[in-house]
Scaffold this active site. Structure first.
Site, PDB file in Angstrom:
ATOM      1  N   ASP A 101       0.866  -1.178   0.000  1.00 28.05           N
ATOM      2  CA  ASP A 101       0.000   0.000   0.000  1.00 28.05           C
ATOM      3  C   ASP A 101       0.903   1.227   0.000  1.00 28.05           C
ATOM      4  OD1 ASP A 101      -2.079   1.806   0.533  1.00 28.05           O
ATOM      5  OD2 ASP A 101      -3.116   0.344   1.784  1.00 28.05           O
ATOM      6  N   ASP A 205      -2.851   4.770  -2.310  1.00 33.04           N
ATOM      7  CA  ASP A 205      -3.739   5.457  -1.380  1.00 33.04           C
ATOM      8  C   ASP A 205      -4.119   6.847  -1.910  1.00 33.04           C
ATOM      9  OD1 ASP A 205      -4.803   5.424   1.420  1.00 33.04           O
ATOM     10  OD2 ASP A 205      -3.589   7.237   1.573  1.00 33.04           O
ATOM     11  N   GLU A 270      -6.910   3.976  -5.357  1.00 30.16           N
ATOM     12  CA  GLU A 270      -8.053   4.386  -4.533  1.00 30.16           C
ATOM     13  C   GLU A 270      -8.449   5.779  -5.004  1.00 30.16           C
ATOM     14  OE1 GLU A 270      -9.356   5.093   0.096  1.00 30.16           O
ATOM     15  OE2 GLU A 270      -7.492   5.882  -0.644  1.00 30.16           O
ATOM     16  N   HIS A 333     -10.750  -1.380   5.180  1.00 34.12           N
ATOM     17  CA  HIS A 333     -10.447  -0.894   6.532  1.00 34.12           C
ATOM     18  C   HIS A 333     -11.060   0.471   6.830  1.00 34.12           C
ATOM     19  CE1 HIS A 333      -7.703   0.837   3.732  1.00 34.12           C
ATOM     20  NE2 HIS A 333      -7.328   1.732   4.631  1.00 34.12           N
ATOM     21  N   ASP A 334     -11.797   1.036   5.877  1.00 36.46           N
ATOM     22  CA  ASP A 334     -12.447   2.331   6.097  1.00 36.46           C
ATOM     23  C   ASP A 334     -13.969   2.214   6.106  1.00 36.46           C
ATOM     24  OD1 ASP A 334      -9.966   3.654   5.918  1.00 36.46           O
ATOM     25  OD2 ASP A 334     -10.140   3.873   3.751  1.00 36.46           O
TER      26      ASP A 334
END
Ligand code: NOJ
Length: 556
Positions: A101, A205, A270, A333-334
């Site tokens: 990531d 990200d 993302e 994870h969000d």
């Protein structure tokens, strides 16, 4: 249309690990790399091929790794570079791919670059970040109206130099300035550093925020509080701080670096915006990113409305036809754990998993989804997530949630539930309190228990992954809806086609049994969400197929 040739990343299934929560090997209550290595056999047995790790680079952990202080070191909380090298080796020995990531957009305020940059106006690193004077007169107001994702102005004032620094996410995550060639060069070298080590790709990200408007024009105002599709939040369209043409071109540069390496490497971004906008990240000739997350479209599945779902799949198919690769992702994870949005209905979860793993595109599974891990209730004041702590100060924090904004991401980051032992087997130390408390349902929902139960979600995922692996058609075949006429309000059906092979997928979204006309005389059932489903026998139902409530089937 057919793929001329296909690449590993077009066929793959990705599993996301949040390292802090996967497996603790030392007994300190925090997951780590050695712990992940212990569980590689489990992942291989599950049947996934690619693992994306949320960041484990050196970081003060204010945002648990999304605030990096050294992009080329491993955070001691998670292990050492030796541990990383071992992880990579162990994964490659098992033919698993490793995806890191990369937080290109920003660093931690504790990164030495930022410390230098903030120290004085004439520091050589000053221009590595975006510093500006405040609004005239007086400079006491931020340079423009931009808002950071969680709602505050996107600028932080530094008294020592009487200037503001820009951040897109949280104030301790200042954005890097990609208009400075030194920054670009440094980050491109970092990418090569990891590629030289042998990693197979990167998740990028908040890539959409890499560039901002050079003259810092104000964003237009809207009544919308939150719309991913319109790239609108906090009552503004993010016209000048997101999805800039420079960012689209940046993806081509990234691709060029990847192309220096063989076999091909994966880039997944993302990003936020309408599908037409998101397509630009794939590059004008599909020569940019390999794929982006299509959250806005694929998370619609969680509303469990077949008509809407079909509409979104059509939209994805129309905009990203072969050779483009869509993605299907329900959680990360969000976000809320997807089973919680389905009121913990395991039948519904199995149906959606069947759809996710049979649509054309790459499925992304968030750790724990395969056993049906649910959101965990917690007190906002005790939130570990900095976003949760921020909202805890609001008079009606839950209201924010109703308006579509996440409140605390802790809910979906709790320790992986391995067994019914203390702390769900997450840590070898029974007396330790894990960094986030384990879900109360761990005695019912855990790997060890589900492995033994043929009807478990885990075994459903395993069977699905196996069917996908054994049928190339499910990995790369073309996609066509099957029109079920009156029935299609409650049922979605499609076929996947590759060369002469056709695989049929029928999904019953209703709580009633339904009968469907069979498209084949002798359908060969290869999967059902029901573990004990017998062969399909259309004779039995007078040339119809019977689907039980919420059942999904695959046949050839
Ligand atoms: C998006 C990540 O998914 C999220 O977890 C993180 O906090 C922000 N970017 C900032 O890096």
């Amino acid at each position: 249309m057919l793929y001329d040739s296909y690449k590993w990343w077009q066929k793959t299934v990705v599993y996301q690990i949040y390292p802090r929560s996967f497996k603790d090997s030392t007994g300190n209550g925090i997951g780590d790399i050695k712990g992940i290595i212990e569980k590689l056999d489990y992942l291989q047995d599950l049947g996934i091929e690619t693992i994306w790790f949320s960041p484990f680079f050196e970081s003060p952990q204010q945002d648990y790794g999304y605030d990096v202080s050294d992009f080329r070191q491993i955070e001691p909380n998670y292990g050492s570079m030796n541990d990383f090298d071992k992880l990579l080796k162990e994964m490659h020995n098992r033919n698993l791919k490793i995806v890191l990531d990369l937080v290109l957009n920003h660093t931690s305020i504790k990164h030495p670059w930022f410390i230098e940059s903030a120290s004085s106006k004439d520091n050589p690193k000053r221009d590595w970040y975006i510093w500006r004077d405040g609004k005239k007169p007086g400079g006491r107001k931020p340079p423009n109206n931009w808002k950071a994702i969680p709602g505050s102005p996107a600028w932080l004032y530094y008294e020592n130099t009487d200037q503001w620094v820009y951040f897109h996410f949280l104030p301790f995550q200042p954005d890097l300035n990609y208009r400075n060639p030194e920054v670009k060069e440094e980050m491109f070298d970092t990418i090569r550093f990891w590629l030289d080590k042998g990693v197979d790709g990167f998740r990028l990200d908040i890539l959409h925020g890499i560039y901002e408007d050079e003259s810092l024009r104000d964003n237009p105002i809207t009544w919308l509080l939150y719309s991913e599709e319109k790239a609108a939040y906090n009552f503004q369209y993010h016209k000048y701080d997101l999805n800039l043409p420079e960012t689209f071109s940046f993806t081509l540069e990234l691709r060029e670096i990847m192309d220096e390496y063989k076999p091909e490497r994966l880039l997944v971004g993302e990003v936020t915006g309408s599908i037409e906008e998101l397509k630009k990240y794939y590059g004008p000739n599909n020569n940019g990113l390999n794929m982006v997350f299509l959250f806005e479209y694929t998370s619609i599945a969680l509303k469990f409305k077949p008509k809407k779902i079909s509409k979104d799949i059509s939209r994805i198919e129309k905009n990203l036809p072969i050779p483009y690769t869509p993605t299907y992702v329900y959680g990360n994870h969000d976000r809320d754990r997807y089973i919680s949005l389905l009121n913990n209905n395991t039948q519904k979860a199995k149906l959606l998993a069947t759809m996710q793993l049979t649509l054309r595109g790459v499925p992304y599974i968030y750790y724990g989804e395969e056993i049906g891990m649910a959101n965990v209730k917690l007190k906002l004041k005790a939130s570990k997530d900095p976003i949760g702590r921020k909202f805890a100060k609001f008079p009606y924090p839950q209201l924010t949630k109703l308006l579509g904004i996440f409140v605390s991401r802790d809910v979906c980051r709790t320790p992986m539930q391995w067994s019914g032992e203390t702390n769900a087997g997450f840590s070898p130390n029974k007396n330790v309190e894990p960094w986030l408390k384990v879900s109360e349902n761990y005695k019912k929902v855990n790997v060890e228990k589900e492995e033994k139960d043929p009807r478990s979600i885990l075994n459903c995922y395993k069977r699905l992954l196996k069917v996908r692996e054994e049928n190339l058609t499910l990995q790369i075949g073309e996609f066509e809806f099957i029109n079920l006429e009156k029935l299609n309000k409650k049922c979605i059906a499609y076929r996947r086609i590759h060369n002469k092979q056709v695989v049929y997928i029928y999904l019953n979204f209703s709580d009633k049994e339904i009968l469907l006309k069979t498209p084949k005389k002798e359908p060969n059932l290869i999967f059902s969400t029901l573990s004990n489903r017998k062969a399909l026998d259309p004779k039995e139902y007078n040339r119809n197929l019977k689907l039980t409530p919420y059942e999904g089937i695959i046949f050839k």
